[in-house]
Design a protein around this motif. Structure first.
Motif, PDB file in Angstrom:
ATOM      1  N   LEU A 326      59.206  33.135  50.034  1.00 17.35           N
ATOM      2  CA  LEU A 326      59.507  33.711  51.028  1.00 17.35           C
ATOM      3  C   LEU A 326      58.714  33.140  52.336  1.00 17.35           C
ATOM      4  N   ASN A 327      57.715  32.484  52.230  1.00 19.19           N
ATOM      5  CA  ASN A 327      57.056  32.278  53.271  1.00 19.19           C
ATOM      6  C   ASN A 327      56.593  30.739  53.195  1.00 19.19           C
ATOM      7  N   LYS A 328      57.463  29.927  52.575  1.00 21.04           N
ATOM      8  CA  LYS A 328      57.374  28.661  52.587  1.00 21.04           C
ATOM      9  C   LYS A 328      57.851  28.071  53.814  1.00 21.04           C
ATOM     10  N   GLN A 329      57.054  27.005  54.181  1.00 19.40           N
ATOM     11  CA  GLN A 329      57.155  26.274  55.404  1.00 19.40           C
ATOM     12  C   GLN A 329      57.888  25.106  55.225  1.00 19.40           C
ATOM     13  N   GLY A 330      58.238  24.329  54.132  1.00 21.46           N
ATOM     14  CA  GLY A 330      58.845  23.432  53.882  1.00 21.46           C
ATOM     15  C   GLY A 330      60.391  23.513  53.824  1.00 21.46           C
ATOM     16  N   THR A 331      61.111  22.516  53.417  1.00 19.16           N
ATOM     17  CA  THR A 331      62.569  22.606  52.997  1.00 19.16           C
ATOM     18  C   THR A 331      62.917  23.406  51.544  1.00 19.16           C
ATOM     19  N   LEU A 332      63.420  24.271  51.486  1.00 22.31           N
ATOM     20  CA  LEU A 332      63.897  25.013  50.198  1.00 22.31           C
ATOM     21  C   LEU A 332      64.566  24.151  49.234  1.00 22.31           C
ATOM     22  N   THR A 333      64.060  24.168  47.840  1.00 19.48           N
ATOM     23  CA  THR A 333      64.951  23.803  46.830  1.00 19.48           C
ATOM     24  C   THR A 333      66.337  24.406  46.808  1.00 19.48           C
ATOM     25  N   GLU A 334      67.025  23.764  46.073  1.00 15.81           N
ATOM     26  CA  GLU A 334      68.670  24.652  45.881  1.00 15.81           C
ATOM     27  C   GLU A 334      68.400  25.814  45.117  1.00 15.81           C
ATOM     28  N   THR A 335      67.508  25.782  44.115  1.00 15.80           N
ATOM     29  CA  THR A 335      67.144  27.095  43.586  1.00 15.80           C
ATOM     30  C   THR A 335      66.456  28.125  44.113  1.00 15.80           C
ATOM     31  N   GLU A 336      65.581  27.565  45.040  1.00 14.79           N
ATOM     32  CA  GLU A 336      64.889  28.671  45.915  1.00 14.79           C
ATOM     33  C   GLU A 336      65.746  29.159  47.115  1.00 14.79           C
ATOM     34  N   ARG A 337      66.667  28.305  47.607  1.00 11.85           N
ATOM     35  CA  ARG A 337      67.778  28.621  48.566  1.00 11.85           C
ATOM     36  C   ARG A 337      68.566  30.044  47.849  1.00 11.85           C
ATOM     37  N   GLN A 338      68.987  29.566  46.595  1.00 12.20           N
ATOM     38  CA  GLN A 338      69.787  30.682  46.031  1.00 12.20           C
ATOM     39  C   GLN A 338      69.065  31.953  45.877  1.00 12.20           C
ATOM     40  N   LEU A 339      67.698  31.798  45.283  1.00 16.80           N
ATOM     41  CA  LEU A 339      66.799  32.975  45.337  1.00 16.80           C
ATOM     42  C   LEU A 339      66.562  33.738  46.422  1.00 16.80           C
ATOM     43  N   ILE A 340      66.568  33.117  47.668  1.00 22.40           N
ATOM     44  CA  ILE A 340      66.182  33.699  48.783  1.00 22.40           C
ATOM     45  C   ILE A 340      67.548  34.603  49.269  1.00 22.40           C
ATOM     46  N   GLN A 341      68.641  33.708  49.034  1.00 20.64           N
ATOM     47  CA  GLN A 341      70.151  34.330  49.309  1.00 20.64           C
ATOM     48  C   GLN A 341      70.326  35.446  48.523  1.00 20.64           C
ATOM     49  N   SER A 342      69.785  35.709  47.242  1.00 18.17           N
ATOM     50  CA  SER A 342      69.996  36.868  46.305  1.00 18.17           C
ATOM     51  C   SER A 342      69.351  38.197  46.973  1.00 18.17           C
TER      52      SER A 342
END
Length: 457
Positions: A326-342
């Protein structure tokens, strides 16, 4: 007249199909959250296939029915045990090699006993021992490896696994004295028919036990989540008190909330924003921007107020996103992006079952506030007026405020940059009519935002 084993098997095949459906329900209930459910489902599938091949003896070659029917059943039982190992988080490559070796030995014996005279008795002994090991291993796993706080949910499955092992132990000893010829299906042995019927019933009990295991683990996960939320709430109490003076003006809006329900919703929204290191003022500003826009739309007063009151809950689903993502400053991985979008789906699922109009409205906003007018948003890629009006309103308000403040992954934009972006996204990201209203009400919106919000305007 003896019981017809073939008829018992046909009945058992029908019951196994029901067990397969039950396994599908179990899989749907816990998929993505509990390991091993795929294996349980596939186990019943292969078991059903094996029974069908055995029942079809007479329509297909006998050797084919015996060899491939029992092979499918072996595979099904193996999947069951592997699923249990995964469920208890005990699975590793050594276990896989053991199961593969065990199956290879029994398949070799099965082939050998097909070609030797009087091979039925030895097939029955070998198959009975295989099933005995399956049942005993399942019961031992649940007794020895299940966590203590899960034991009350393992009683049913443990009992049926244990009874399954005992039944096949009895069959193995009985098989040593088999004297009813070499045609098992036509033997009309009443004890053998009873054993097969009991086996089917016990497998049904295993299916029910699996449902209880899933329910138990989901219950523990819910309790753990509740405990972590309570800990988070306790740690927030001091911070909430500290911010009370700064947020005095916001408390004036809070007093307008007519019920405890509204207070709870706002507190939950602030918890989510605090976890994502955003100011709690964000949800309040989004609510006020929404008030300005829906007022300009001339909506019916009660409906408009529901949108305003539900708007702070748009990011409730972020409560399920880990802090480090949630607080990651760098670029999200595809998996992280999908988790955020969930978080849109999570928020919707948390709110959708309520019959209260406010929570229903909050569920719609949580689900749709990242949909885009051109259909390029998420989670459902709705476009145009397929997106509800509340979803379109909060989308615009949320993006405007998000661009105006610092986030872990970006710095705040200046006012001109934000307004130019919103105008550029008219008809793309945003409803063009709402963008027009936004600019018509810009003075009121900027007053709520209390510009400059630390921006370089």
């Amino acid at each position: 007249m003896g019981l017809d084993i073939h008829s018992v098997l046909i009945t058992g095949t029908g019951m196994s199909f029901i067990f397969l459906c039950l396994s599908v329900f179990t899989w749907l209930k816990g998929r993505g959250r509990i390991e091993g459910l795929d294996n349980w489902f596939m186990g019943f599938g292969f078991f059903l296939l094996g029974l069908v091949l055995i029942v079809l003896r007479g329509f297909i070659p006998e050797w084919f029915s015996i060899l491939f029917g029992n092979t499918a059943i072996f595979i099904g039982l193996s999947f069951k045990i592997i699923g249990l190992f995964k469920y208890l988080q005990q699975y590793n490559s050594t276990i896989l090699y053991f199961i593969l070796g065990f199956n290879a030995i029994h398949l070799a014996l099965l082939v050998w006993f097909l070609v030797i005279p009087e091979g039925l008795k030895y097939r029955m002994i070998s198959i009975s021992l295989y099933n005995t090991v399956f049942g005993a291993l399942g019961a031992w796993l649940l007794l020895a490896k299940a966590p203590k706080n899960l034991r009350s949910h393992t009683i049913v499955a443990t009992s049926f696994y244990g009874l399954y092992a005992l039944l096949y132990t009895f069959r193995a000893f009985r098989s040593f004295t088999w004297n009813r010829g070499n045609d098992w299906l036509q033997s009309k042995d009443p004890v053998e028919s009873l054993i097969i019927g009991l086996v089917i019933i016990l497998l049904g009990g295993v299916a029910v036990g699996e449902m209880l295991l899933v329910h138990g683990k989901l219950e523990l996960m819910l309790i753990d989540t509740a405990q972590r939320l309570n800990e988070t709430n306790r740690s927030l109490e001091e911070e909430i008190v500290h911010r009370a003076a700064i947020e005095q003006e916001l408390q004036n809006s809070n007093r307008e909330l007519a019920s405890t329900q509204k207070e709870i919703m706002k507190t939950l929204a602030e918890v989510v924003e605090f976890r994502s290191k955003e100011t709690a003022l964000h949800v309040a500003r989004v609510s006020e921007y929404s008030r300005i826009i829906v007022s300009a739309l001339g909506l019916e007063a009660e409906y408009a107020q529901l949108i305003v009151d539900a708007a702070p809950m748009h990011d409730l689903g972020k409560i399920a996103i880990p802090d480090d993502i949630l607080n990651k400053q760098g670029t999200l991985t595809e998996t992280e992006r999908q988790l955020i979008q969930s978080h849109t789906i999570v928020g919707y699922n948390l709110l959708k079952n309520s019959e209260r109009p406010l929570l229903k409205m909050a569920a719609i906003i949580a689900l749709e506030h990242h949909e885009q007018w051109d259909g390029q948003g998420y989670p459902m890629k709705k476009k145009g007026t397929e997106i509800s009006l509340p979803g379109r309103v909060v989308c615009l308000c949320d993006v405007f405020d998000a661009l105006a403040v610092d986030r872990p992954y970006k710095q705040a934009w200046n006012t001109d940059h934000i307004l130019a972006y919103i105008q550029k996204q008219r008809g793309l990201l945003f409803d063009p009519d709402l963008v027009d209203i936004f600019f018509n009400q810009l003075d009121a919106i900027l007053q709520v935002a209390k510009f400059p919000l630390g921006l370089n305007t």
